[in-house]
Every structure is written in C-alpha cells, then in structure tokens.
Design a protein around this motif. Structure first.
Motif, short mmCIF file in Angstrom:
data_model
loop_
_atom_site.label_atom_id
_atom_site.label_comp_id
_atom_site.label_asym_id
_atom_site.label_seq_id
_atom_site.Cartn_x
_atom_site.Cartn_y
_atom_site.Cartn_z
N ASN A 77 55.79 1.03 0.69
CA ASN A 77 54.73 0.16 0.18
C ASN A 77 53.40 0.88 0.00
O ASN A 77 52.35 0.27 -0.05
CB ASN A 77 54.56 -1.08 1.06
N GLY A 78 53.44 2.22 -0.07
CA GLY A 78 52.25 2.99 -0.37
C GLY A 78 51.25 3.14 0.76
O GLY A 78 50.11 3.52 0.53
N PHE A 79 51.65 2.86 2.00
CA PHE A 79 50.74 3.06 3.13
C PHE A 79 50.63 4.56 3.42
O PHE A 79 51.63 5.26 3.45
CB PHE A 79 51.24 2.34 4.39
N GLU A 80 49.43 5.01 3.63
CA GLU A 80 49.20 6.40 3.97
C GLU A 80 48.93 6.55 5.47
O GLU A 80 48.45 5.62 6.10
CB GLU A 80 47.99 6.94 3.19
N LEU A 81 49.23 7.72 5.98
CA LEU A 81 48.90 8.05 7.37
C LEU A 81 47.50 8.68 7.33
O LEU A 81 47.36 9.88 7.07
CB LEU A 81 49.93 9.01 7.95
N LEU A 82 46.50 7.86 7.56
CA LEU A 82 45.11 8.31 7.44
C LEU A 82 44.67 9.05 8.70
O LEU A 82 45.26 8.90 9.77
CB LEU A 82 44.21 7.11 7.18
N ASP A 83 43.63 9.83 8.54
CA ASP A 83 43.03 10.51 9.69
C ASP A 83 41.53 10.34 9.60
O ASP A 83 41.03 9.61 8.74
CB ASP A 83 43.46 11.99 9.76
N THR A 84 40.80 11.02 10.45
CA THR A 84 39.35 10.80 10.50
C THR A 84 38.64 11.25 9.22
O THR A 84 37.54 10.81 8.95
CB THR A 84 38.73 11.53 11.71
N THR A 85 39.29 12.11 8.42
CA THR A 85 38.65 12.57 7.17
C THR A 85 39.02 11.70 5.98
O THR A 85 38.34 11.74 4.97
CB THR A 85 39.03 14.03 6.87
N THR A 86 40.11 10.91 6.09
CA THR A 86 40.56 10.11 4.94
C THR A 86 40.42 8.60 5.16
O THR A 86 40.51 7.84 4.21
CB THR A 86 42.03 10.43 4.61
N ASN B 179 50.94 7.34 14.70
CA ASN B 179 51.09 6.97 13.30
C ASN B 179 50.77 5.50 13.05
O ASN B 179 50.27 5.15 11.98
CB ASN B 179 52.50 7.32 12.81
N LEU B 180 51.06 4.62 14.01
CA LEU B 180 50.70 3.20 13.85
C LEU B 180 49.21 3.07 13.58
O LEU B 180 48.79 2.38 12.65
CB LEU B 180 51.08 2.39 15.09
N ASN B 181 48.38 3.72 14.37
CA ASN B 181 46.93 3.64 14.20
C ASN B 181 46.51 4.24 12.87
O ASN B 181 45.59 3.75 12.22
CB ASN B 181 46.22 4.35 15.36
N ALA C 187 44.59 2.13 9.94
CA ALA C 187 43.24 2.60 9.62
C ALA C 187 42.76 2.19 8.23
O ALA C 187 41.56 2.14 7.98
CB ALA C 187 43.15 4.12 9.78
N ILE C 188 43.67 1.87 7.31
CA ILE C 188 43.24 1.45 5.97
C ILE C 188 42.43 0.15 6.05
O ILE C 188 41.60 -0.14 5.21
CB ILE C 188 44.43 1.31 4.99
N SER C 189 42.68 -0.63 7.12
CA SER C 189 41.94 -1.87 7.34
C SER C 189 41.18 -1.76 8.65
O SER C 189 41.77 -1.92 9.72
CB SER C 189 42.89 -3.07 7.40
N PRO C 190 39.87 -1.48 8.59
CA PRO C 190 39.12 -1.41 9.84
C PRO C 190 39.30 -2.67 10.70
O PRO C 190 39.36 -2.58 11.92
CB PRO C 190 37.67 -1.22 9.39
N ALA C 191 39.41 -3.83 10.06
CA ALA C 191 39.58 -5.08 10.82
C ALA C 191 40.91 -5.09 11.56
O ALA C 191 40.98 -5.48 12.73
CB ALA C 191 39.49 -6.28 9.88
N ALA C 192 41.99 -4.66 10.89
CA ALA C 192 43.30 -4.63 11.54
C ALA C 192 43.32 -3.63 12.68
O ALA C 192 43.86 -3.91 13.76
CB ALA C 192 44.39 -4.31 10.51
N LEU C 193 42.75 -2.45 12.45
CA LEU C 193 42.71 -1.42 13.50
C LEU C 193 41.89 -1.91 14.69
O LEU C 193 42.31 -1.75 15.84
CB LEU C 193 42.14 -0.11 12.95
N THR D 87 56.62 2.66 9.44
CA THR D 87 55.85 3.72 10.08
C THR D 87 56.77 4.79 10.66
O THR D 87 57.68 4.47 11.44
CB THR D 87 54.96 3.14 11.20
N PRO D 88 56.55 6.06 10.31
CA PRO D 88 57.39 7.12 10.88
C PRO D 88 57.11 7.30 12.38
O PRO D 88 55.98 7.15 12.83
CB PRO D 88 57.01 8.37 10.09
N LEU D 89 58.17 7.61 13.13
CA LEU D 89 58.04 7.83 14.56
C LEU D 89 57.14 9.03 14.84
O LEU D 89 57.09 9.98 14.05
CB LEU D 89 59.40 8.04 15.21
N ASP D 90 56.46 8.99 15.97
CA ASP D 90 55.66 10.12 16.44
C ASP D 90 56.55 11.08 17.20
O ASP D 90 57.63 10.71 17.69
CB ASP D 90 54.54 9.61 17.36
N GLY D 91 56.09 12.31 17.34
CA GLY D 91 56.86 13.34 18.02
C GLY D 91 57.28 12.98 19.43
O GLY D 91 58.39 13.31 19.86
N PHE D 92 56.41 12.27 20.17
CA PHE D 92 56.74 11.96 21.56
C PHE D 92 57.87 10.93 21.67
O PHE D 92 58.38 10.69 22.76
CB PHE D 92 55.49 11.50 22.33
#
Length: 192
Positions: A4-13, A34-36, A40-46, A171-176
């Motif tokens: 559905n076009g969700f990106e894994l955002l970080d502090t720069t994106t 990765n959940l966070n 992150a695309i929605s500050p309200a949701a985060l 959401t893709p699983l995290d390494g841990f």
C-alpha cells in the motif's frame, strides 16, 4: 517500501513532528522499530501509539501480566509483526516460555489466574468488548477488578493501532525478531 505504498521513514525523511518522536524512540530502544517508521508518516498516529504505549506501562498489571494480555490481544488480531516482537519483549519481562508459546498456539495457560487474564483479554478483543456476565465473573473470581477490565482496554487500544497498522502496511519484521516469526491462524479475512 511496504504494501500500500507505506515507506519506512527515518529522522531525515519523516515529517518534522515525527522525526522528533523517532529520535526519542531511538534513545529509548537503541533503534527505531519498523512499526514506528511506518507510523511516522502520520505524526498523530505515531504520537497516539507512543502515548498509549507509555500509559499501558501505568496499568495495574505486572510486566508479566501486561505481556500475557498483549500476546492474547495480538493472537486475536493475528498480527505477525507484533507477535514476533512481543515474544521477545515477553521473554525480557520474564514471562515463562511455556506461557508465551501456549498463547502463540492458541492454547490455555496452566496458571489459573494468568489463564483468566489471557482468556478475558482474548474475549474482549474478539467480541469488541461485548463479553458475557459469566466472562466478567470468571475474570473477577481470578482476582481481577473493574480497574483491570478497563486496563485491558488500554492494552487493546495500544495494540489496535499497532496491529492494524501492520495489517495495512505488512510491516517487515525487525532484526531482533529473527527466530520468533509467527504464522497467524488465519481466522481473520479481509472484507471485500
């Protein structure tokens, strides 16, 4: 990129308001799950998820009880991402492996109080809060209270945001989470 076009955002994106929250998550956890990054695309949701997560820590449940309830809710919501993550978080909270894996397999727990908690959290989630008087009586007979019932709702609300986000984004699983992947039972189906 997830479904559905969700990106894994970080502090720069991420949007500025989300970037600040992601920094806080990184400080607390040592990485940004990765959940966070999806949220992150929605500050309200985060913010909603982060706030509820913090409030959930203030419920009347012990860390072990909280994690058992989370696992039961996650099982009902069939969230593969959260089940993997909470398997490890539950181990960190000293939940017995036998209890963790019983919940992951949809089985009852041997400890009667913890089973009452697992069962009630599952029923509240499955029935959207429409539990029977007998369900409430069984939960209270195990030593829980009206406060406990409402505290289950705090946990369910927290997991609603994360579980549903992970369904929408895959959401893709995290390494841990490697080694504790989970296949959902498949009771839930998308509505056409």
């Amino acid at each position: 990129m997830t479904i559905n076009g969700f990106e894994l955002l970080d502090t720069t994106t991420a949007p500025a308001a989300s970037a600040e929250m992601l920094e806080g998550v990184k400080k607390a956890w040592g990485f940004v799950p990765n959940l966070n990054r999806v949220l992150a695309i929605s500050p309200a949701a985060l913010e909603a998820y982060s706030t509820l997560w913090g409030i959930a820590e203030k419920t009347s449940f012990t860390p072990q009880e909280r994690n058992i309830a989370y696992l039961a809710i996650i099982y009902e919501n069939e969230c593969t991402y959260c089940m993997a993550g909470h398997t490890n978080l539950s181990k960190m909270a000293k939940v017995a492996d036998a209890d963790i894996y019983a919940i992951r397999e949809g089985r009852a727990l041997k400890d009667t109080k913890l089973e009452a908690l697992r069962s009630f959290a599952a029923k509240v989630t499955r029935s959207r809060g429409l539990v029977s008087d007998a369900d409430v009586a069984a939960f209270k007979a195990a030593g829980y209270t009206n406060q406990s019932m409402l505290d289950i709702l705090v946990l369910a609300a927290t997991k609603l945001i994360s579980n549903y986000t992970n369904h929408l984004a895959d959401t893709p699983l995290d390494g841990f989470m490697k080694g504790v992947e989970w296949t959902a039972p498949g009771h839930l189906k998308a509505v056409a």
